[in-house]
Write a protein that holds these residues in place. Structure first.
Motif, PDB file in Angstrom:
ATOM      1  N   PHE A 145       0.797  -1.224   0.000  1.00 36.02           N
ATOM      2  CA  PHE A 145       0.000   0.000   0.000  1.00 36.02           C
ATOM      3  C   PHE A 145       0.835   1.283   0.000  1.00 36.02           C
ATOM      4  O   PHE A 145       0.405   2.301  -0.532  1.00 36.02           O
ATOM      5  N   PHE A 146       1.997   1.243   0.626  1.00 27.62           N
ATOM      6  CA  PHE A 146       2.821   2.453   0.757  1.00 27.62           C
ATOM      7  C   PHE A 146       4.279   2.122   0.448  1.00 27.62           C
ATOM      8  O   PHE A 146       5.136   2.171   1.324  1.00 27.62           O
ATOM      9  N   PRO A 147       4.587   1.812  -0.811  1.00 27.30           N
ATOM     10  CA  PRO A 147       5.944   1.376  -1.158  1.00 27.30           C
ATOM     11  C   PRO A 147       7.013   2.399  -0.773  1.00 27.30           C
ATOM     12  O   PRO A 147       6.859   3.582  -1.033  1.00 27.30           O
ATOM     13  N   GLY A 148       8.049   1.894  -0.121  1.00 25.68           N
ATOM     14  CA  GLY A 148       9.189   2.729   0.221  1.00 25.68           C
ATOM     15  C   GLY A 148       9.108   3.466   1.545  1.00 25.68           C
ATOM     16  O   GLY A 148      10.129   3.916   2.060  1.00 25.68           O
ATOM     17  N   ILE A 149       7.917   3.600   2.123  1.00 26.54           N
ATOM     18  CA  ILE A 149       7.798   4.386   3.360  1.00 26.54           C
ATOM     19  C   ILE A 149       8.511   3.707   4.523  1.00 26.54           C
ATOM     20  O   ILE A 149       9.319   4.317   5.216  1.00 26.54           O
ATOM     21  N   TYR A 150       8.225   2.429   4.751  1.00 25.37           N
ATOM     22  CA  TYR A 150       8.842   1.728   5.872  1.00 25.37           C
ATOM     23  C   TYR A 150      10.369   1.693   5.713  1.00 25.37           C
ATOM     24  O   TYR A 150      11.111   1.919   6.673  1.00 25.37           O
ATOM     25  N   GLY A 151      10.814   1.452   4.492  1.00 25.30           N
ATOM     26  CA  GLY A 151      12.255   1.442   4.235  1.00 25.30           C
ATOM     27  C   GLY A 151      12.901   2.786   4.513  1.00 25.30           C
ATOM     28  O   GLY A 151      14.023   2.850   5.027  1.00 25.30           O
ATOM     29  N   SER A 152      12.190   3.881   4.199  1.00 22.50           N
ATOM     30  CA  SER A 152      12.763   5.202   4.483  1.00 22.50           C
ATOM     31  C   SER A 152      12.864   5.429   5.983  1.00 22.50           C
ATOM     32  O   SER A 152      13.830   6.017   6.451  1.00 22.50           O
ATOM     33  N   TRP A 153      11.886   4.952   6.735  1.00 22.93           N
ATOM     34  CA  TRP A 153      11.968   5.085   8.195  1.00 22.93           C
ATOM     35  C   TRP A 153      13.157   4.315   8.745  1.00 22.93           C
ATOM     36  O   TRP A 153      13.853   4.786   9.640  1.00 22.93           O
ATOM     37  N   GLN A 154      13.382   3.114   8.212  1.00 23.41           N
ATOM     38  CA  GLN A 154      14.535   2.336   8.667  1.00 23.41           C
ATOM     39  C   GLN A 154      15.834   3.079   8.356  1.00 23.41           C
ATOM     40  O   GLN A 154      16.755   3.085   9.179  1.00 23.41           O
ATOM     41  N   GLN A 155      15.904   3.700   7.193  1.00 22.35           N
ATOM     42  CA  GLN A 155      17.093   4.474   6.825  1.00 22.35           C
ATOM     43  C   GLN A 155      17.271   5.657   7.776  1.00 22.35           C
ATOM     44  O   GLN A 155      18.382   5.961   8.194  1.00 22.35           O
ATOM     45  N   TRP A 156      16.186   6.339   8.118  1.00 24.31           N
ATOM     46  CA  TRP A 156      16.266   7.475   9.037  1.00 24.31           C
ATOM     47  C   TRP A 156      16.782   7.038  10.401  1.00 24.31           C
ATOM     48  O   TRP A 156      17.523   7.774  11.045  1.00 24.31           O
ATOM     49  N   ALA A 157      16.362   5.850  10.848  1.00 24.46           N
ATOM     50  CA  ALA A 157      16.816   5.353  12.147  1.00 24.46           C
ATOM     51  C   ALA A 157      18.325   5.093  12.120  1.00 24.46           C
ATOM     52  O   ALA A 157      19.027   5.378  13.085  1.00 24.46           O
ATOM     53  N   ARG A 158      18.811   4.558  11.007  1.00 26.62           N
ATOM     54  CA  ARG A 158      20.252   4.284  10.867  1.00 26.62           C
ATOM     55  C   ARG A 158      21.055   5.560  10.659  1.00 26.62           C
ATOM     56  O   ARG A 158      22.176   5.687  11.141  1.00 26.62           O
ATOM     57  N   ASP A 159      20.474   6.509   9.894  1.00 24.64           N
ATOM     58  CA  ASP A 159      21.196   7.726   9.523  1.00 24.64           C
ATOM     59  C   ASP A 159      20.234   8.915   9.549  1.00 24.64           C
ATOM     60  O   ASP A 159      19.648   9.261   8.524  1.00 24.64           O
ATOM     61  N   PRO A 160      20.045   9.538  10.725  1.00 20.12           N
ATOM     62  CA  PRO A 160      19.085  10.649  10.827  1.00 20.12           C
ATOM     63  C   PRO A 160      19.337  11.781   9.832  1.00 20.12           C
ATOM     64  O   PRO A 160      18.404  12.472   9.426  1.00 20.12           O
ATOM     65  N   ALA A 161      20.558  11.961   9.387  1.00 17.94           N
ATOM     66  CA  ALA A 161      20.856  13.024   8.414  1.00 17.94           C
ATOM     67  C   ALA A 161      20.256  12.729   7.039  1.00 17.94           C
ATOM     68  O   ALA A 161      20.199  13.616   6.193  1.00 17.94           O
ATOM     69  N   SER A 162      19.795  11.504   6.799  1.00 20.42           N
ATOM     70  CA  SER A 162      19.229  11.153   5.492  1.00 20.42           C
ATOM     71  C   SER A 162      17.778  11.602   5.334  1.00 20.42           C
ATOM     72  O   SER A 162      17.235  11.519   4.236  1.00 20.42           O
ATOM     73  N   ARG A 163      17.175  12.088   6.416  1.00 21.05           N
ATOM     74  CA  ARG A 163      15.791  12.568   6.310  1.00 21.05           C
ATOM     75  C   ARG A 163      15.745  13.815   5.439  1.00 21.05           C
ATOM     76  O   ARG A 163      16.596  14.693   5.564  1.00 21.05           O
ATOM     77  N   PRO A 164      14.738  13.915   4.558  1.00 28.12           N
ATOM     78  CA  PRO A 164      14.675  15.094   3.685  1.00 28.12           C
ATOM     79  C   PRO A 164      14.259  16.370   4.419  1.00 28.12           C
ATOM     80  O   PRO A 164      14.532  17.472   3.949  1.00 28.12           O
ATOM     81  N   VAL A 165      13.604  16.228   5.546  1.00 29.05           N
ATOM     82  CA  VAL A 165      13.196  17.367   6.385  1.00 29.05           C
ATOM     83  C   VAL A 165      13.438  16.975   7.837  1.00 29.05           C
ATOM     84  O   VAL A 165      13.500  15.799   8.162  1.00 29.05           O
ATOM     85  N   PRO A 166      13.560  17.934   8.742  1.00 34.18           N
ATOM     86  CA  PRO A 166      13.868  17.602  10.139  1.00 34.18           C
ATOM     87  C   PRO A 166      12.641  17.165  10.949  1.00 34.18           C
ATOM     88  O   PRO A 166      12.435  17.601  12.067  1.00 34.18           O
ATOM     89  N   ASP A 167      11.806  16.317  10.382  1.00 31.63           N
ATOM     90  CA  ASP A 167      10.605  15.822  11.063  1.00 31.63           C
ATOM     91  C   ASP A 167      10.363  14.390  10.614  1.00 31.63           C
ATOM     92  O   ASP A 167      10.720  14.019   9.498  1.00 31.63           O
ATOM     93  N   ASP A 168       9.752  13.573  11.464  1.00 32.86           N
ATOM     94  CA  ASP A 168       9.503  12.175  11.126  1.00 32.86           C
ATOM     95  C   ASP A 168       8.195  11.962  10.370  1.00 32.86           C
ATOM     96  O   ASP A 168       7.950  10.881   9.854  1.00 32.86           O
TER      97      ASP A 168
END
Length: 66
Positions: free
Chosen positions: A13-36
């Motif tokens: 239903f939401f391709p890529g969302i969960y994977g992006s959260w996992q990436q943010w947990a590993r590397d917070p600087a990879s978030r596109p904006v400073p919010d979850d």
């Protein structure tokens, strides 16, 4: 949606969302904006047939590893 009962929920239903959260947990600087909070692109709701968007906020473990 055909096939949804045989697929992994988040990726179906939401391709890529969960994977992006996992990436943010590993590397917070990879978030596109400073919010979850994550927003989807507009899509047609399966129940109502109306155009909607979804907003999600991941729930983290205390140490942000999952």
């Amino acid at each position: 949606y055909p096939g949804h009962n045989k697929a992994e929920f988040w990726e179906f239903f939401f391709p890529g969302i969960y994977g992006s959260w996992q990436q943010w947990a590993r590397d917070p600087a990879s978030r596109p904006v400073p919010d979850d909070i994550t927003q989807t692109a507009p899509y047609t709701d399966a129940i109502t047939g109306k155009l909607i968007v979804s907003f999600f906020h991941p729930l983290w473990t205390r140490d942000h590893t999952g």
